[in-house]
Design a protein around this motif. Structure first.
Motif, PDB file in Angstrom:
ATOM      1  N   SER A  60       1.003  -1.134   0.077  1.00 21.58           N
ATOM      2  CA  SER A  60      -0.191  -0.054  -0.035  1.00 21.58           C
ATOM      3  C   SER A  60       0.819   1.381   0.034  1.00 21.58           C
ATOM      4  N   ILE A  61       0.346   2.356  -0.380  1.00 19.83           N
ATOM      5  CA  ILE A  61       1.200   3.527  -0.406  1.00 19.83           C
ATOM      6  C   ILE A  61       1.372   3.958   1.053  1.00 19.83           C
ATOM      7  N   PRO A  62       2.284   4.972   1.212  1.00 18.67           N
ATOM      8  CA  PRO A  62       2.678   5.429   2.471  1.00 18.67           C
ATOM      9  C   PRO A  62       1.554   6.094   3.291  1.00 18.67           C
ATOM     10  N   ILE A  63       0.737   6.716   2.631  1.00 17.09           N
ATOM     11  CA  ILE A  63      -0.623   7.509   2.889  1.00 17.09           C
ATOM     12  C   ILE A  63      -1.439   6.507   3.631  1.00 17.09           C
ATOM     13  N   ALA A  64      -1.532   5.380   3.104  1.00 13.62           N
ATOM     14  CA  ALA A  64      -2.459   4.407   3.716  1.00 13.62           C
ATOM     15  C   ALA A  64      -1.930   3.867   5.154  1.00 13.62           C
ATOM     16  N   ARG A  65      -0.533   3.737   5.226  1.00  9.76           N
ATOM     17  CA  ARG A  65       0.026   3.444   6.434  1.00  9.76           C
ATOM     18  C   ARG A  65      -0.326   4.437   7.512  1.00  9.76           C
ATOM     19  N   LEU A  66      -0.118   5.530   7.067  1.00  7.44           N
ATOM     20  CA  LEU A  66      -0.246   6.767   8.049  1.00  7.44           C
ATOM     21  C   LEU A  66      -1.714   6.671   8.510  1.00  7.44           C
ATOM     22  N   LEU A  67      -2.463   6.574   7.532  1.00  8.12           N
ATOM     23  CA  LEU A  67      -3.926   6.988   7.968  1.00  8.12           C
ATOM     24  C   LEU A  67      -4.377   5.755   8.730  1.00  8.12           C
ATOM     25  N   HIS A  68      -3.671   4.334   8.658  1.00  6.97           N
ATOM     26  CA  HIS A  68      -4.025   3.318   9.520  1.00  6.97           C
ATOM     27  C   HIS A  68      -3.483   3.751  10.974  1.00  6.97           C
ATOM     28  N   SER A  69      -2.333   4.413  10.945  1.00  4.22           N
ATOM     29  CA  SER A  69      -1.748   4.445  12.200  1.00  4.22           C
ATOM     30  C   SER A  69      -2.636   5.689  13.182  1.00  4.22           C
ATOM     31  N   LEU A  70      -3.145   6.283  12.487  1.00  4.90           N
ATOM     32  CA  LEU A  70      -4.102   7.746  13.197  1.00  4.90           C
ATOM     33  C   LEU A  70      -5.339   6.755  13.902  1.00  4.90           C
ATOM     34  N   ASP A  71      -5.561   5.404  13.613  1.00  6.84           N
ATOM     35  CA  ASP A  71      -6.617   4.580  14.168  1.00  6.84           C
ATOM     36  C   ASP A  71      -7.941   5.376  14.404  1.00  6.84           C
ATOM     37  N   LEU A  72      -8.336   6.290  13.355  1.00  3.69           N
ATOM     38  CA  LEU A  72      -9.652   7.002  13.494  1.00  3.69           C
ATOM     39  C   LEU A  72     -10.664   6.454  12.289  1.00  3.69           C
ATOM     40  N   LEU A  73     -10.231   5.824  11.305  1.00  2.18           N
ATOM     41  CA  LEU A  73     -11.085   5.403  10.141  1.00  2.18           C
ATOM     42  C   LEU A  73     -11.108   3.930   9.928  1.00  2.18           C
ATOM     43  N   ASP A  74     -12.296   3.413   9.432  1.00  5.06           N
ATOM     44  CA  ASP A  74     -12.131   2.229   9.149  1.00  5.06           C
ATOM     45  C   ASP A  74     -11.595   1.805   7.782  1.00  5.06           C
ATOM     46  N   GLN A  75     -11.476   0.570   7.112  1.00 11.22           N
ATOM     47  CA  GLN A  75     -10.926   0.502   5.758  1.00 11.22           C
ATOM     48  C   GLN A  75     -11.766   0.871   4.622  1.00 11.22           C
ATOM     49  N   SER A  76     -12.840   1.119   4.609  1.00 12.32           N
ATOM     50  CA  SER A  76     -13.604   1.624   3.547  1.00 12.32           C
ATOM     51  C   SER A  76     -13.216   3.100   3.475  1.00 12.32           C
ATOM     52  N   GLU A  77     -13.143   3.914   4.580  1.00 12.32           N
ATOM     53  CA  GLU A  77     -13.030   5.275   4.799  1.00 12.32           C
ATOM     54  C   GLU A  77     -11.443   5.399   4.498  1.00 12.32           C
TER      55      GLU A  77
END
Length: 187
Positions: free
Chosen positions: A1-18
């Motif tokens: 996955s692109i680095p932004i996806a890893r960043l968004l996962h690390s924030l733990d605010l969104l589910d996978q579809s978001e």
């Protein structure tokens, strides 16, 4: 996955579809060495994330001397801050120092996301207001001490970028004269 996806996962605010939806709003951009992301006077209509590469944000003083505001490095969001926050035009130049891979998102998409849900608002804030101002602290920190301390500190923070930074740009960024730079270099 692109680095932004890893960043968004690390924030733990969104589910996978978001996360997938936000990722779909980004487009890849490749810049060659010397190419511009934005020039003074251009409309600020996108924010970028650096996957790999180095860019410099700079302008010129009244005497035509290049003044480096910030080096932009991997895993960082950026754009022209003043133009972004004023919804206007760029007052800075942002240029690739080495070949760069970026992921860009339109400012209009950022605005739509921040108006759509509380979780998106938190994420957007984390990739705009907070991260676009990240370089201010670094610049202030590097502006203290004598030239030898500033150069040493820069090298400790960014040893892998050292070979790519032009000496005159480093002098501008660290706010030291040509003469002082060569005296420090001898030490």
């Amino acid at each position: 996955s692109i680095p932004i996806a890893r960043l968004l996962h690390s924030l733990d605010l969104l589910d996978q579809s978001e996360i997938d939806y936000i990722i779909s709003l980004f487009e890849p951009v490749w810049l060659n060495k010397g190419e511009f992301f934005i020039k003074t006077g251009d409309p600020v209509n996108k924010v970028a994330f650096i996957d790999n590469g180095i860019l410099s944000r700079y302008n010129y003083d009244q005497n035509g001397h290049k003044i480096i505001d910030q080096y932009l490095i991997e895993n960082q969001f950026f754009t022209d801050r003043k133009g972004y926050f004023s919804h206007g035009h760029s007052v800075m130049i942002i240029q690739a120092i080495i070949p760069c891979q970026l992921w860009t998102i339109p400012v209009t998409a950022i605005e739509e996301l921040s108006n759509s849900s509380n979780n998106f608002t938190k994420v957007i804030k984390s990739i705009t207001s907070e991260t676009l101002c990240h370089g201010l602290d670094l610049k202030d920190m590097l502006a203290i001490g004598d030239p030898l301390q500033r150069i040493h500190h820069f090298y400790e923070l960014h040893p892998h970028y050292w070979p790519f930074i032009l000496k005159r740009d480093l002098q501008s960024y660290l706010n030291i004269s040509h003469t002082k730079y060569y005296k420090v270099q001898k030490k």
